[in-house]
Design a protein around this motif. Structure first.
Motif, PDB file in Angstrom:
ATOM      1  N   ARG A   1     128.196 -12.214  57.522  1.00 46.68           N
ATOM      2  CA  ARG A   1     127.019 -11.433  57.892  1.00 46.68           C
ATOM      3  C   ARG A   1     125.884 -12.296  58.406  1.00 46.68           C
ATOM      4  O   ARG A   1     125.784 -13.471  58.080  1.00 46.68           O
TER       5      ARG A   1
ATOM      6  N   VAL B   1     123.417  -6.482  71.158  1.00 46.08           N
ATOM      7  CA  VAL B   1     123.987  -6.883  69.876  1.00 46.08           C
ATOM      8  C   VAL B   1     125.500  -6.828  70.016  1.00 46.08           C
ATOM      9  O   VAL B   1     126.046  -5.757  70.298  1.00 46.08           O
TER      10      VAL B   1
ATOM     11  N   ILE C   1     123.210 -11.752  68.733  1.00 46.62           N
ATOM     12  CA  ILE C   1     122.076 -10.980  69.235  1.00 46.62           C
ATOM     13  C   ILE C   1     121.473 -11.761  70.403  1.00 46.62           C
ATOM     14  O   ILE C   1     121.061 -12.910  70.245  1.00 46.62           O
TER      15      ILE C   1
ATOM     16  N   TYR D   1     124.879  -7.269  60.965  1.00 51.08           N
ATOM     17  CA  TYR D   1     123.520  -7.799  61.132  1.00 51.08           C
ATOM     18  C   TYR D   1     122.543  -7.031  60.253  1.00 51.08           C
ATOM     19  O   TYR D   1     122.514  -5.801  60.285  1.00 51.08           O
TER      20      TYR D   1
ATOM     21  N   SER E   1     126.776  -1.674  63.205  1.00 50.02           N
ATOM     22  CA  SER E   1     126.713  -3.120  63.422  1.00 50.02           C
ATOM     23  C   SER E   1     125.414  -3.715  62.925  1.00 50.02           C
ATOM     24  O   SER E   1     125.352  -4.885  62.596  1.00 50.02           O
ATOM     25  N   LEU E   2     124.361  -2.884  62.940  1.00 50.31           N
ATOM     26  CA  LEU E   2     123.037  -3.447  62.720  1.00 50.31           C
ATOM     27  C   LEU E   2     122.193  -2.489  61.904  1.00 50.31           C
ATOM     28  O   LEU E   2     122.222  -1.283  62.105  1.00 50.31           O
TER      29      LEU E   2
ATOM     30  N   ALA F   1     116.171  -3.490  66.812  1.00 46.74           N
ATOM     31  CA  ALA F   1     116.740  -2.352  66.075  1.00 46.74           C
ATOM     32  C   ALA F   1     116.466  -1.030  66.791  1.00 46.74           C
ATOM     33  O   ALA F   1     116.576   0.030  66.188  1.00 46.74           O
TER      34      ALA F   1
ATOM     35  N   LYS G   1     126.307 -15.132  65.521  1.00 46.66           N
ATOM     36  CA  LYS G   1     126.728 -14.452  64.303  1.00 46.66           C
ATOM     37  C   LYS G   1     126.726 -15.436  63.129  1.00 46.66           C
ATOM     38  O   LYS G   1     127.073 -16.593  63.301  1.00 46.66           O
TER      39      LYS G   1
ATOM     40  N   THR H   1     126.680  -3.493  57.586  1.00 48.55           N
ATOM     41  CA  THR H   1     126.640  -3.948  58.970  1.00 48.55           C
ATOM     42  C   THR H   1     126.748  -5.467  59.052  1.00 48.55           C
ATOM     43  O   THR H   1     126.454  -6.173  58.090  1.00 48.55           O
TER      44      THR H   1
END
Lengths: 313, 253
Positions: B187, B60, B2, B156, B76-77, B48, B26, B154
């Motif tokens: 994760r 991201v 991120i 993230y 992914s998030l 987000a 990550k 996800t």
């Protein structure tokens, strides 16, 4: 199909039978005339009631989902009144307007009316859920007052009752087919069922799950506005179906629309049919408009719902 | 990864974030701490894409959050916010199942059901699976929403104060689950915490925020010093080391 589902469909079929059998003309004689009565009057009327009842109940469910409030529906929150305003304006500006043009005017007005309602309703505190129906009643009342004022000025008051009090007695073959578009709207709602349920959890949860919340809002408003406009154009304003049926279904079956939407559609059709048949037999051979019978049955049901919800906090 | 670059944000003219630049690789559990109004929740909600970016860039895994289709990003998030508002008559299982929405769009496959069962089990919700959300306590509901976020599968997970409403037993359990999620799979968990000691005990990295800026960034031992904590919260706290972990005594008379 589950046993409950089968029972529900049976009730609806029985009500359809009652609707086909009820009327001034006696069908027991048989013959070509009876077949004509059935095909030209009774069957179209029954189909119209089923389509409108199912459509309004689903439209109410969609509106409650988007507003995140159980106590609103197109009838009390100004959508149907806005559609009537659209028809009135179309009649004034283009008296000889063909039906599609009137329909378009009603839909646009209903879209604007429900859009403004939702935008304003979002400013109400979420901790006071009972403010929204009150606000909706006032909002709908203001629009109705506007409609009455314009109609009075233009000497169109006698038409007003046709739009503001729903009545299926004028439904004949060739004059209700527009209502099949409601079936398409119910289909759209079914297709969107999961996304709508997620939207009921709010914009943030929806966005987190990858839902395009604004697109969802637009599609939902389209469903609510189209169903309301079609209903008002063809049969006139019908109250409370969109309010009572989704609330009852929610209590019995929960709020996952994928599972409850067929029940809401079925319940809306059954309630409207029952009230229409009731209106036809109460003062036989005269008729009480369905808008009136549903108004009485619905108001009582709505008050009971509110009282229950208040008692249970 | 991120990447947050030069992000500023104002709410009705009041600055909430001032030129924040930070990157979170990550993996690992990162805790955001700081006084009320520091901008922690706003930073999380911008990552987000719950609010539009006003200035700066956030990406991201290379996807700019303001231009990537929501559905793609949702694989992914995910984010869980502190206040979810009114909930309808949905069962815990139905709610957790919506975590699979970005993958299946409502047509749940056998694999989706496997994910749902695993999430229910991990967050100790097996017995509550058939219960309606409206019948649960605040803490149980909170766990259901975290289980939904987990079920989304996800890379993230952003969590805004997930320990609110949880008793010590479930608070500790939640942090242990999140630690497992980070250690077991690749994760990444980013979490806003009010209790500094949970951050000290479970985080790999702490970002300390105040007045819309990042005041300190590092391991718990690096960030949680008496001087830094005083700069953050405005009073002197005692910091002790116990069995290799930092403990902040912030509640004394």
């Amino acid at each position: 199909m589950t046993r409950a589902g089968a029972a529900g469909v049976l009730v609806l079929v029985a009500l359809c039978g009652a609707s086909l059998a009820t009327g001034v003309a006696d069908l027991s004689a048989g013959g070509a005339e009876s077949v004509d009565t059935l095909l030209i009057s009774r069957l179209p009327r029954t189909l119209a009631v089923v389509l409108v009842g199912a459509g309004l109940a689903v439209a109410g469910l969609v509106m409650q989902t988007l507003a995140r409030n159980r106590f609103v529906d197109p009838g009390i929150a100004g959508t149907e009144q806005s559609a009537a305003l659209g028809i009135l304006l179309a009649t004034l500006l283009w008296p000889a307007a063909p039906l599609p043009a009137t329909m378009l005017a009603a839909t646009l007005a209903a879209l604007a009316g429900s859009g403004v309602f939702l935008a304003l309703a979002q400013r109400l505190p979420p901790t006071e859920p009972h403010l929204m129906p009150l606000f909706g009643l006032i909002y709908g009342g203001v629009i109705t007052a506007g409609v009455t004022f314009v109609a009075w000025h233009m000497d169109l008051l006698q038409y007003l009752d046709i739009w503001l009090n729903g009545d299926f007695s004028g439904v004949l073959r060739g004059r209700y087919e527009l209502l099949w578009a409601i079936a398409a709207m119910v289909g759209l709602a079914w297709w969107l069922a999961d996304a709508l349920t997620i939207a009921s959890l709010g914009r943030e949860v929806g966005t987190g799950l990858g839902l395009d919340y604004d697109r969802m809002l637009r599609l939902g408003l389209l469903i609510v506005a189209m169903v309301s406009a079609l209903t008002v154009v063809v049969v006139g304003l019908i109250p409370f179906v969109g309010l009572i049926v989704p609330n009852l279904v929610s209590r019995l079956r929960g709020d996952n629309l994928r599972g409850t939407l067929p029940w809401v559609a079925l319940g809306g059709a059954a309630l409207t049919l029952a009230c229409d048949v009731l209106g036809r037999v109460l003062r036989y051979p005269y008729e009480i408009p369905v808008g009136t019978t549903l108004g009485v049955v619905g108001a009582a049901g709505f008050l009971a719902l509110l009282a229950r919800e208040l008692r249970h906090g | 990864m991120i990447e947050i670059e030069g992000v500023s944000f104002a709410h009705r003219g009041t600055p909430v974030l001032r030129d924040v630049t930070v990157s979170l690789p990550k993996g690992g559990l990162t805790a955001l701490i700081g006084p009320n109004g520091a901008g922690k929740s706003t930073l999380l909600s911008l990552v987000a894409r719950l609010q539009p970016l006003q200035s700066g860039r956030i990406a991201v895994d290379g996807m700019p959050v303001d231009r990537t289709p929501g559905r793609l990003l949702a694989r992914s998030l995910t984010i869980m916010r502190q206040d979810t508002g009114p909930v309808g008559r949905l069962t815990v299982r139905e709610l957790v199942g919506f975590g699979r929405f970005p993958h299946s769009r409502g047509r749940q496959t056998a694999e989706d059901h496997r994910h749902i069962d695993a999430s229910l089990e991990r967050f100790d919700l097996g017995d509550l699976a058939a219960r309606g959300l409206d019948t649960l306590s605040g803490g149980q509901r909170q766990r259901a929403f975290v289980a939904m976020a987990f079920c989304q599968g996800t890379d993230y997970l952003l969590l805004d104060e997930p320990l609110n409403n949880l008793d010590p037993m479930y608070g500790r359990q939640m942090m242990r689950h999140l630690r497992d999620v980070v250690d077991g799979g690749q994760r990444t968990v980013v979490i806003v915490l009010h209790d500094i000691n949970y951050a000290a005990a479970y985080a790999d990295r702490i970002l300390a925020m105040k007045d819309g800026r990042i005041l300190a960034d590092g391991t718990p031992a690096e960030v949680l010093t008496p001087d830094r904590l005083e700069a953050l919260f405005g009073y002197r706290m005692e910091v002790r080391e116990f069995e290799g972990r930092v403990h902040v005594l912030h509640h004394g008379p």
